[in-house]
Design a protein around this motif. Sequence first.
Motif, PDB file in Angstrom:
ATOM      1  N   UNK A 194      -6.792  10.206   8.770  1.00 27.59           N
ATOM      2  CA  UNK A 194      -6.310  11.590   8.809  1.00 27.59           C
ATOM      3  C   UNK A 194      -6.828  12.367   7.605  1.00 27.59           C
ATOM      4  N   UNK A 195      -6.866  11.726   6.443  1.00 29.20           N
ATOM      5  CA  UNK A 195      -7.381  12.395   5.251  1.00 29.20           C
ATOM      6  C   UNK A 195      -8.845  12.782   5.441  1.00 29.20           C
ATOM      7  N   UNK A 196      -9.634  11.887   6.008  1.00 30.09           N
ATOM      8  CA  UNK A 196     -11.039  12.202   6.264  1.00 30.09           C
ATOM      9  C   UNK A 196     -11.169  13.347   7.255  1.00 30.09           C
ATOM     10  N   UNK A 197     -10.329  13.331   8.301  1.00 33.05           N
ATOM     11  CA  UNK A 197     -10.386  14.415   9.290  1.00 33.05           C
ATOM     12  C   UNK A 197     -10.011  15.753   8.653  1.00 33.05           C
ATOM     13  N   UNK A 198      -9.004  15.765   7.779  1.00 35.57           N
ATOM     14  CA  UNK A 198      -8.609  16.999   7.113  1.00 35.57           C
ATOM     15  C   UNK A 198      -9.726  17.530   6.217  1.00 35.57           C
TER      16      UNK A 198
ATOM     17  N   UNK B 192     -11.169  10.178  -2.277  1.00 38.75           N
ATOM     18  CA  UNK B 192     -11.058  10.004  -0.829  1.00 38.75           C
ATOM     19  C   UNK B 192     -12.113  10.846  -0.126  1.00 38.75           C
ATOM     20  N   UNK B 193     -12.512  10.439   1.083  1.00 33.73           N
ATOM     21  CA  UNK B 193     -11.939   9.362   1.888  1.00 33.73           C
ATOM     22  C   UNK B 193     -12.801   8.101   1.890  1.00 33.73           C
ATOM     23  N   UNK B 194     -13.488   7.779   0.806  1.00 30.19           N
ATOM     24  CA  UNK B 194     -14.398   6.642   0.803  1.00 30.19           C
ATOM     25  C   UNK B 194     -13.717   5.398   0.229  1.00 30.19           C
ATOM     26  N   UNK B 195     -14.457   4.291   0.244  1.00 30.18           N
ATOM     27  CA  UNK B 195     -13.835   2.984   0.042  1.00 30.18           C
ATOM     28  C   UNK B 195     -13.321   2.758  -1.375  1.00 30.18           C
ATOM     29  N   UNK B 196     -13.941   3.355  -2.382  1.00 35.15           N
ATOM     30  CA  UNK B 196     -13.461   3.140  -3.733  1.00 35.15           C
ATOM     31  C   UNK B 196     -12.034   3.611  -3.923  1.00 35.15           C
ATOM     32  N   UNK B 197     -11.652   4.674  -3.240  1.00 30.83           N
ATOM     33  CA  UNK B 197     -10.280   5.177  -3.335  1.00 30.83           C
ATOM     34  C   UNK B 197      -9.280   4.169  -2.794  1.00 30.83           C
TER      35      UNK B 197
END
Length: 715
Positions: free
Chosen positions: A576-580, A433-438
């Motif tokens: 939210x994961x990307x922001x964290x 995370x937080x990219x598209x493969x995840x």
Amino acid sequence: MVDASACSPPDTDVISPPPDQELLLTGTLLMAACYGAGALSSLLARGSGRLALGVGHLAALAGAVAGLGVSLGVLLGDPGRTLTLPLPVLFPFARLSLAVDGLSAYFLLVISLVAVAAAIYGPAYLRAHSPDAGPARQAAQAFALNVFLGCMVFVCCAGDALTFLLCWEGMTLASYVLVVSDDRDGENARAGLLYMVMTHGGTALLLVAFLALTERAGAFDFAALRAAASDLDGTTRTTLFFLALTGFATKAGVVPLHVWLPRAHPAAPSHISALMSGVMLKVAIYGMLRFGFDLLAPIAGPLPASWGWTVLVAGTISAVLGVLYALQQHDLKRLLAFHSVENIGIILIGAGLAMILWRTEGAGGVLATVALTAALLHTINHAAFKGLLFLGAGSVLCRTHVRNIEELGGLARRMPWTAGLFLLGAVAISGLPPLNGFVSEWLTFQALLGGASRFHGPAGLVIVFSAAMLALTGGLAAACFAKAFGVTFLGRARTPQAEHATEAPPSMIAGMIWLGALCVALGVAPGYAMRLLDAPTAGLLHGPGASAVVTARGPLVLSAGLTSSGISATTISMTVMAALLIALAAMAWILRRGLRRAPPRTAPTWTSGMIPTARFDYTATAFAKPLRLVFAALYRPRREVTRETAGTPYVVRRIHYAGEIVDLSETQIYHRVQRGITALSRTIRARSTGRIYGYIGFVLGTLFVALLLFGVGQR
């Protein structure tokens, strides 16, 4: 008196085509015109090869933009509609046509997205990588690129078997020209030959499957083939499916039919490698889905159980073996090619599970939609990050002319844009995370865990095993790209080529940024992508669309909505994961800056009295050796150690180590077939005496055996 109204022309109603049909007509003509003009631009090479390349790639860019317009117009329109367009009559025995439904439009979107990046990237790359290329090679590259893209587009938009097969063959021949376009290397010619042999073997199987259907239907269009398939018995239906599956699996690079892929992809120019890996393999996935869920699917009832389980097992094996072989590669493009095998396996896991669960009782319909959504989402995700990685590898190659990562190092200081974008693609392909493969791998896990709860006994164990292997694949992929990025971009430069490398041209960086932005957008805000998946999932499964099952409240929350069906599901917020993660990174940077009170002091590295050099850095061979030992039974490693002494055996001046691993598919299958064919050829040659009486005897003997066999069969 003459009535004036009698002299006026009668009123006629002008019937205009529906807006959707007009969109398809305009978009199709525009795509055909752009790719046709790009192919004809090769004629400009007589005056200037550089001009031919520029015009050819510009036309390809225009065709890709037109493809984006057509695909988005269909995917965002009314779901369930199929737009058809008859083509001019070229053959008296078949009517050619184009038909665009949700599945066609989705794969057209995938092709066009990567084609935009390749068209922007290509001219500068070819000039930098092959500055001495002559006009003939430049003309061939401009011509083949546009034919390649045009044929892939119209394979997915074909409305009949003949159009499909003609464009399929055009796609194969054009990609072959691009693979062997660098005529200075004999290895490229051998890679192209293997590619042609393998893919034409697969095409032969597709031809048998299509001809069997057209013979029953009496026509070539897909509607007639569907009607003819509805009357097939179970054995014939399954036989035709496995013929088509094998043919498409050969093009997709599914283990053990993958042997051409790690040779052909490195041989092609890097932006063509991005198209072959990111797009061409997906055209084969399109064919599997078209046959499995559409042309050969029963009118009612589930698919034959053998279909889905075979696809699921083949996908699991391909995912694991692909990443294991990628770990031991030191050729950067060959490493990426093996990862294509891995990701095709991940797509097939989702597709196979959808085949198993479709039209089953209970939550099977919802689970099938989740599984197919995961497969289709990973299709576009893989196209984005694998295209980005191949373009990044091409930037390294055009500046260093080196593919062996052991001879690189330290490129992050000299090529910061390329290093950053390659790292972005590496994180995405590792499923982090937080990219598209995840996102797509997370959905695949959701479908597998939900499917495991519906099956008991051996079937449930197979699904659980597939989930475990998918988890192992993600971990090994992260290890592989830690090696690839670290050895290539970090540390010290190991060769003069790496020492004097410079950043890639701006147009090449722009092509990579396009795909990098797509990786971020599909990862951070995947909810918006669900709307694009409604048409293909609803059209294939004849049920709810992806956004009705994989709930997405805007981009913020993504949930496999299985709770209503009695299956527990998890919810995740990628935004939210990307922001964290951004907040944690910013906090770590602030703490690091704030706690640094004394100025840093430099001191020489202690290396037992020796001066540190690039040879002190960790190598790719050393990084991968623990796994090579663990999987030695699979790798069958071979090594050769040579010691160079200084006049006495007690003083060793240099130790040279060379090692390689063996692909068991080649040694246990293809090498044996090759030896058998060679032995048969020698036997025939030994009996080719040149005497006419012997040849007449062979012909008469063969005729007698044929009459005996077929004569008995006719009785």
